[in-house]
Design a protein around this motif. Sequence first.
Motif, mmCIF file in Angstrom:
data_model
loop_
_atom_site.group_PDB
_atom_site.id
_atom_site.type_symbol
_atom_site.label_atom_id
_atom_site.label_comp_id
_atom_site.label_asym_id
_atom_site.label_seq_id
_atom_site.Cartn_x
_atom_site.Cartn_y
_atom_site.Cartn_z
ATOM 1 N N CYS A 82 0.918 -1.333 0.125
ATOM 2 C CA CYS A 82 -0.086 -0.065 0.196
ATOM 3 C C CYS A 82 0.768 1.343 -0.041
ATOM 4 O O CYS A 82 2.156 1.346 0.194
ATOM 5 C CB CYS A 82 -0.851 -0.048 1.251
ATOM 6 S SG CYS A 82 -2.122 -1.264 1.175
ATOM 7 N N GLY A 83 0.125 2.321 -0.257
ATOM 8 C CA GLY A 83 1.017 3.711 -0.472
ATOM 9 C C GLY A 83 1.491 4.398 1.127
ATOM 10 O O GLY A 83 1.590 3.700 1.840
ATOM 11 N N PRO A 84 1.917 5.613 0.814
ATOM 12 C CA PRO A 84 2.632 6.069 1.885
ATOM 13 C C PRO A 84 1.805 6.476 3.195
ATOM 14 O O PRO A 84 2.222 6.484 4.362
ATOM 15 C CB PRO A 84 3.145 7.538 1.480
ATOM 16 C CG PRO A 84 2.438 7.618 0.112
ATOM 17 C CD PRO A 84 2.158 6.485 -0.243
ATOM 18 N N ASP A 85 0.544 6.340 3.010
ATOM 19 C CA ASP A 85 -0.678 6.823 4.011
ATOM 20 C C ASP A 85 -0.918 5.395 4.751
ATOM 21 O O ASP A 85 -2.099 5.608 5.554
ATOM 22 C CB ASP A 85 -1.420 7.859 3.978
ATOM 23 C CG ASP A 85 -0.890 9.005 3.410
ATOM 24 O OD1 ASP A 85 0.091 9.533 3.880
ATOM 25 O OD2 ASP A 85 -1.573 9.763 2.703
ATOM 26 N N ALA A 86 -0.560 4.427 4.511
ATOM 27 C CA ALA A 86 -1.145 2.947 4.649
ATOM 28 C C ALA A 86 -1.299 2.560 5.970
ATOM 29 O O ALA A 86 -2.190 2.241 6.527
ATOM 30 C CB ALA A 86 -0.249 2.176 3.955
ATOM 31 N N THR A 87 -0.256 3.409 7.027
ATOM 32 C CA THR A 87 -0.499 2.983 8.275
ATOM 33 C C THR A 87 -1.723 3.736 9.082
ATOM 34 O O THR A 87 -2.618 3.026 9.679
ATOM 35 C CB THR A 87 1.005 3.314 9.382
ATOM 36 O OG1 THR A 87 1.888 2.719 8.564
ATOM 37 C CG2 THR A 87 0.710 3.008 10.516
ATOM 38 N N ALA A 88 -1.865 4.946 8.657
ATOM 39 C CA ALA A 88 -3.005 5.632 8.967
ATOM 40 C C ALA A 88 -4.350 4.966 8.698
ATOM 41 O O ALA A 88 -5.295 4.790 9.266
ATOM 42 C CB ALA A 88 -3.172 7.114 8.646
ATOM 43 N N ASP A 89 -4.333 4.508 7.189
ATOM 44 C CA ASP A 89 -5.357 3.865 6.655
ATOM 45 C C ASP A 89 -5.856 2.734 7.221
ATOM 46 O O ASP A 89 -6.983 2.301 7.487
ATOM 47 C CB ASP A 89 -5.258 3.637 5.193
ATOM 48 C CG ASP A 89 -5.082 4.894 4.427
ATOM 49 O OD1 ASP A 89 -5.580 6.009 4.735
ATOM 50 O OD2 ASP A 89 -4.491 5.057 3.396
ATOM 51 N N TRP A 90 -4.753 1.785 7.502
ATOM 52 C CA TRP A 90 -4.985 0.771 8.338
ATOM 53 C C TRP A 90 -5.646 0.937 9.762
ATOM 54 O O TRP A 90 -6.466 0.200 10.001
ATOM 55 C CB TRP A 90 -3.388 -0.037 8.750
ATOM 56 C CG TRP A 90 -3.891 -1.522 9.174
ATOM 57 C CD1 TRP A 90 -4.239 -2.499 8.687
ATOM 58 C CD2 TRP A 90 -3.744 -1.650 10.810
ATOM 59 N NE1 TRP A 90 -4.092 -3.508 9.705
ATOM 60 C CE2 TRP A 90 -3.819 -2.984 10.874
ATOM 61 C CE3 TRP A 90 -3.343 -0.995 11.812
ATOM 62 C CZ2 TRP A 90 -3.989 -3.699 12.168
ATOM 63 C CZ3 TRP A 90 -3.307 -1.605 13.145
ATOM 64 C CH2 TRP A 90 -3.580 -3.059 13.103
ATOM 65 N N CYS A 91 -5.100 2.039 10.463
ATOM 66 C CA CYS A 91 -5.734 2.039 11.802
ATOM 67 C C CYS A 91 -7.124 2.574 11.821
ATOM 68 O O CYS A 91 -7.955 2.117 12.358
ATOM 69 C CB CYS A 91 -4.802 3.396 12.395
ATOM 70 S SG CYS A 91 -3.224 3.019 12.784
ATOM 71 N N ALA A 92 -7.327 3.501 10.556
ATOM 72 C CA ALA A 92 -8.854 3.680 10.287
ATOM 73 C C ALA A 92 -9.872 2.476 10.092
ATOM 74 O O ALA A 92 -10.978 2.430 10.308
ATOM 75 C CB ALA A 92 -9.055 4.668 9.178
ATOM 76 N N ASP A 93 -8.939 1.524 9.204
ATOM 77 C CA ASP A 93 -9.761 0.328 9.071
ATOM 78 C C ASP A 93 -10.109 -0.278 10.077
ATOM 79 O O ASP A 93 -11.355 -0.823 10.140
ATOM 80 C CB ASP A 93 -9.022 -0.665 8.052
ATOM 81 C CG ASP A 93 -8.781 -0.207 6.541
ATOM 82 O OD1 ASP A 93 -9.451 0.893 6.308
ATOM 83 O OD2 ASP A 93 -8.057 -0.584 5.964
ATOM 84 N N VAL A 94 -9.107 -0.591 10.981
ATOM 85 C CA VAL A 94 -9.399 -1.198 12.292
ATOM 86 C C VAL A 94 -10.498 -0.470 13.086
ATOM 87 O O VAL A 94 -11.450 -1.263 13.770
ATOM 88 C CB VAL A 94 -8.172 -1.440 13.181
ATOM 89 C CG1 VAL A 94 -8.309 -1.970 14.558
ATOM 90 C CG2 VAL A 94 -7.151 -2.319 12.440
ATOM 91 N N GLU A 95 -10.670 0.634 13.298
ATOM 92 C CA GLU A 95 -11.515 1.462 14.244
ATOM 93 C C GLU A 95 -13.001 1.409 13.615
ATOM 94 O O GLU A 95 -13.765 0.924 14.268
ATOM 95 C CB GLU A 95 -11.071 2.973 14.244
ATOM 96 C CG GLU A 95 -9.960 3.114 14.856
ATOM 97 C CD GLU A 95 -9.855 3.063 16.422
ATOM 98 O OE1 GLU A 95 -11.199 3.140 17.098
ATOM 99 O OE2 GLU A 95 -8.835 3.150 17.180
ATOM 100 N N GLN A 96 -12.835 1.313 12.127
ATOM 101 C CA GLN A 96 -14.248 1.279 11.422
ATOM 102 C C GLN A 96 -14.786 -0.404 11.487
ATOM 103 O O GLN A 96 -15.952 -0.444 11.897
ATOM 104 C CB GLN A 96 -14.053 1.416 10.072
ATOM 105 C CG GLN A 96 -15.423 1.137 9.196
ATOM 106 C CD GLN A 96 -15.161 1.523 7.708
ATOM 107 O OE1 GLN A 96 -14.462 2.311 7.335
ATOM 108 N NE2 GLN A 96 -15.975 0.941 6.881
#
Length: 132
Positions: A82-96
């Motif tokens: 995944c791209g450069p913002d992937a860690t933040a996106d993963w965290c958002a996925d988990v929260e969601q």
Amino acid sequence: MLFDPENALFVRGADRPALLLADTSVHEALPVLAAPDGRVPVCEGWMIAPMLTLCLVDGPGDAGLVIPALGAPVVDGSGAPCGPDATADWCADVEQAGGALVLSLESLPAEPDWPHLLGSGAARGGFVRVRA
């Protein structure tokens, strides 16, 4: 216990984000996973706290890990980076999703083979709810 991020793989997915771990001290504390139908059981007594810089996986008693997350590998469900913002996106996925599929394995796969990971009995873990 601080966990080596080279032994972790963060897998994105809005409906089923996952954290794959290899060579972990909590392997025996997690239940053997057998979900050949894809219905993953909840790991009772465990919680996950996804954060941009680190991820906490906490279990009963002394079982738990702190995983440096920023800069750790993040892939999509097929294993593509995944791209450069992937860690933040993963965290958002988990929260969601309200948590993540946490699997402890002997070694990290090159790409996730979900039927094998969920149905072979080789993995330990399950769905870990996000910290309330």
